[in-house]
Write an enzyme that holds these catalytic residues in place. Structure first.
Site, mmCIF file in Angstrom:
data_model
loop_
_atom_site.group_PDB
_atom_site.id
_atom_site.type_symbol
_atom_site.label_atom_id
_atom_site.label_comp_id
_atom_site.label_asym_id
_atom_site.label_seq_id
_atom_site.Cartn_x
_atom_site.Cartn_y
_atom_site.Cartn_z
ATOM 1 N N TYR A 155 0.823 -1.215 0.000
ATOM 2 C CA TYR A 155 0.000 0.000 0.000
ATOM 3 C C TYR A 155 0.855 1.263 0.000
ATOM 4 C CZ TYR A 155 -4.776 -1.729 0.743
ATOM 5 O OH TYR A 155 -6.010 -2.294 0.596
ATOM 6 N N LYS B 51 3.066 -15.306 1.848
ATOM 7 C CA LYS B 51 3.217 -15.989 0.560
ATOM 8 C C LYS B 51 4.711 -16.288 0.424
ATOM 9 C CE LYS B 51 1.585 -17.522 -3.361
ATOM 10 N NZ LYS B 51 0.645 -18.656 -3.468
ATOM 11 N N ASP C 121 -3.185 -18.038 -0.153
ATOM 12 C CA ASP C 121 -4.217 -18.678 -0.987
ATOM 13 C C ASP C 121 -4.939 -19.765 -0.195
ATOM 14 O OD1 ASP C 121 -1.790 -20.066 -0.984
ATOM 15 O OD2 ASP C 121 -1.910 -20.677 -3.090
ATOM 16 N N ASP D 39 -6.420 -6.775 3.946
ATOM 17 C CA ASP D 39 -7.561 -6.099 3.317
ATOM 18 C C ASP D 39 -8.493 -7.131 2.698
ATOM 19 O OD1 ASP D 39 -9.110 -3.966 2.151
ATOM 20 O OD2 ASP D 39 -8.131 -4.399 0.243
ATOM 21 N N ASP E 79 -12.375 -8.895 4.278
ATOM 22 C CA ASP E 79 -13.679 -8.878 3.595
ATOM 23 C C ASP E 79 -14.281 -10.284 3.573
ATOM 24 O OD1 ASP E 79 -13.474 -6.137 3.013
ATOM 25 O OD2 ASP E 79 -14.252 -6.398 0.984
HETATM 26 C C1 IPM Z 1 -10.413 -1.067 4.083
HETATM 27 C C2 IPM Z 1 -10.704 -0.391 2.777
HETATM 28 C C3 IPM Z 1 -9.545 0.537 2.435
HETATM 29 C C4 IPM Z 1 -8.299 -0.309 2.317
HETATM 30 C C5 IPM Z 1 -9.760 1.390 1.172
HETATM 31 C C6 IPM Z 1 -11.025 2.212 1.249
HETATM 32 C C7 IPM Z 1 -8.586 2.283 0.878
HETATM 33 O O1 IPM Z 1 -10.922 -1.341 1.799
HETATM 34 O O2 IPM Z 1 -10.290 -0.354 5.104
HETATM 35 O O3 IPM Z 1 -10.349 -2.300 4.120
HETATM 36 O O4 IPM Z 1 -8.005 -0.861 1.242
HETATM 37 O O5 IPM Z 1 -7.586 -0.416 3.307
HETATM 38 MG MG MG Z 2 -10.985 -3.357 2.498
#
Ligand code: IPM
Ligand code: MG
Length: 365
Positions: free
Chosen positions: A145, A196, A228, A252, A256
């Site tokens: 990042y 990884k 993975d 990240d 999710d």
């Molecule tokens: C998160 C979001 C952010 C990230 C974005 C909005 C920049 O997806 O907080 O997970 O990638 O960190």
């Molecule tokens: Mg995110």
């Protein structure tokens, strides 16, 4: 001992950010009265909203307030309105990333807990997710990042090439490792580090440092997994995990996935802390521009982020517990926003959900 008023900066952001944050602030105001919290709230703009007003997603006035406060409550940033911005530095996401790196909020905690009431809301079988309680510790101020060099360049043959740099130094790895081991010590004493290392040197070093730090935490069982496989295991048998530690980008993505195990990403709060437990608190979900302004977004991740703020940065554990209990009570009553709705439940709007949590909190003894 005299008390100093704790300053909380509220950054609603873009999209559904303002709607969900205003519900979370209602809950915080009630907690303030009920538990006599010595806190003062202030507001500022970040992301696209700040760009529209000040020409920058992270104006100096916001950064100054952010530096001066004890904790930040953030909604979400971004939206199609700003996607076309030529200057990538002006994108709303840069406001968020600038706060994270400018304040050195390197430790990101994303707890994925399945409220038993929502076992049916997950797309996974109830037996796979029931009782789920995992904590993802994501490194937040390094990795790909922030690595340099980065950009899009034109090669001699006229073709364009995009490039980023995945880099971690030992200090960065060691400090997130310590935080993760300490978290594991307070929980189930199992830590899985995700990398990884079969391909990427940076994660070979990551793995080495994890092993080295583990010697200071003999009571915690450390394991390693390739990312993975981890993605697969998270949906196959998520309860094998207790605490997971990983780098910025893998964290990240995996958070999710973990969010969906809990029924909806609308339920997942997060805390991002520096070395002194100053923190920024935000839902893990984004600004959801497709549903912004409709009053249907789930405010619970943001409300639960307030609870995390009280627990981690303000040391107000009783108030934090009470907010979490109020959320659970509201779910018990069958109230659901669209994202967690299932047959037989009562569908409510963003503000109805917020008000229900406020009422439950007021009723709490
Ligand atoms: C998160 C979001 C952010 C990230 C974005 C909005 C920049 O997806 O907080 O997970 O990638 O960190
Ligand atoms: Mg995110």
């Amino acid at each position: 001992m005299f008390n100093v008023t704790k300053k909380i900066l509220v950054l609603p952001g873009d999209g559904i950010g303002p709607e969900i944050v205003s519900e979370a602030v209602k809950v915080l105001e009630v907690a303030k009265q009920k538990f006599k919290l010595d806190v003062a709230l202030d507001n500022a703009l970040v992301g696209g909203a700040a760009f529209d007003e000040f020409g920058s997603p992270l104006p100096e006035v916001t950064m100054e307030k952010a530096r001066a406060c004890d904790a930040i409550l953030l909604g979400a940033v971004g939206g199609p309105k700003w996607d076309a911005l030529e200057d990538r530095e002006m994108r709303p996401e840069k406001g968020l990333l600038g706060l994270r790196s400018g304040l050195e909020l390197f430790a990101n905690f994303r707890p994925a807990i399945l409220y038993p009431q929502l076992a049916d809301a997950s797309t996974l079988k109830p037996e796979v997710v029931s009782g789920l309680d995992i904590l993802i510790v994501r490194e937040l101020t390094g990795g790909i990042y922030f690595g340099k060099p980065r950009g899009i360049r034109t090669l001699e043959n006229g073709e364009r090439e995009g490039y980023n740099t995945y880099v971690y130094n030992e200090t960065e790895i060691r400090r997130i490792a310590k935080v993760a081991f300490e978290s594991a010590q307070k929980r189930g004493k199992k830590l899985c580090s995700i990398d990884k290392a079969n391909v990427l040197e940076v994660t070979v070093l990551w793995r080495e440092i994890m092993e080295e730090v583990s010697k200071d935490y003999p009571d915690v069982e450390l394991s390693h997994m390739y990312v993975d496989n981890a993605a697969m295991q998270l949906v196959r048998a998520p309860k094998q995990f207790d605490v997971v530690v990983t780098g910025n980008m893998f964290g990240d993505i995996l958070s999710d996935t973990a969010a969906m195990l809990t029924g909806s990403i609308g339920m997942l709060p997060s805390a991002s802390l520096d070395t002194n437990n100053k923190g920024m608190y935000e839902p893990c979900h984004g600004s959801a521009p497709d549903i912004a302004g409709q009053g249907i977004a789930n405010p619970l991740a943001t409300i639960l982020s307030v609870a995390m703020m009280l627990r981690y940065s303000l040391n107000e554990v009783v108030a934090a517990d009470a907010i979490e209990k109020a959320v659970s009570d509201v779910l018990d009553k069958g109230l659901r926003t669209g994202d967690i709705f299932s047959d037989g439940m009562t569908k409510v709007s963003t503000s109805q959900m917020g008000e229900a949590v406020v009422a439950a909190l007021q009723e709490a003894s």
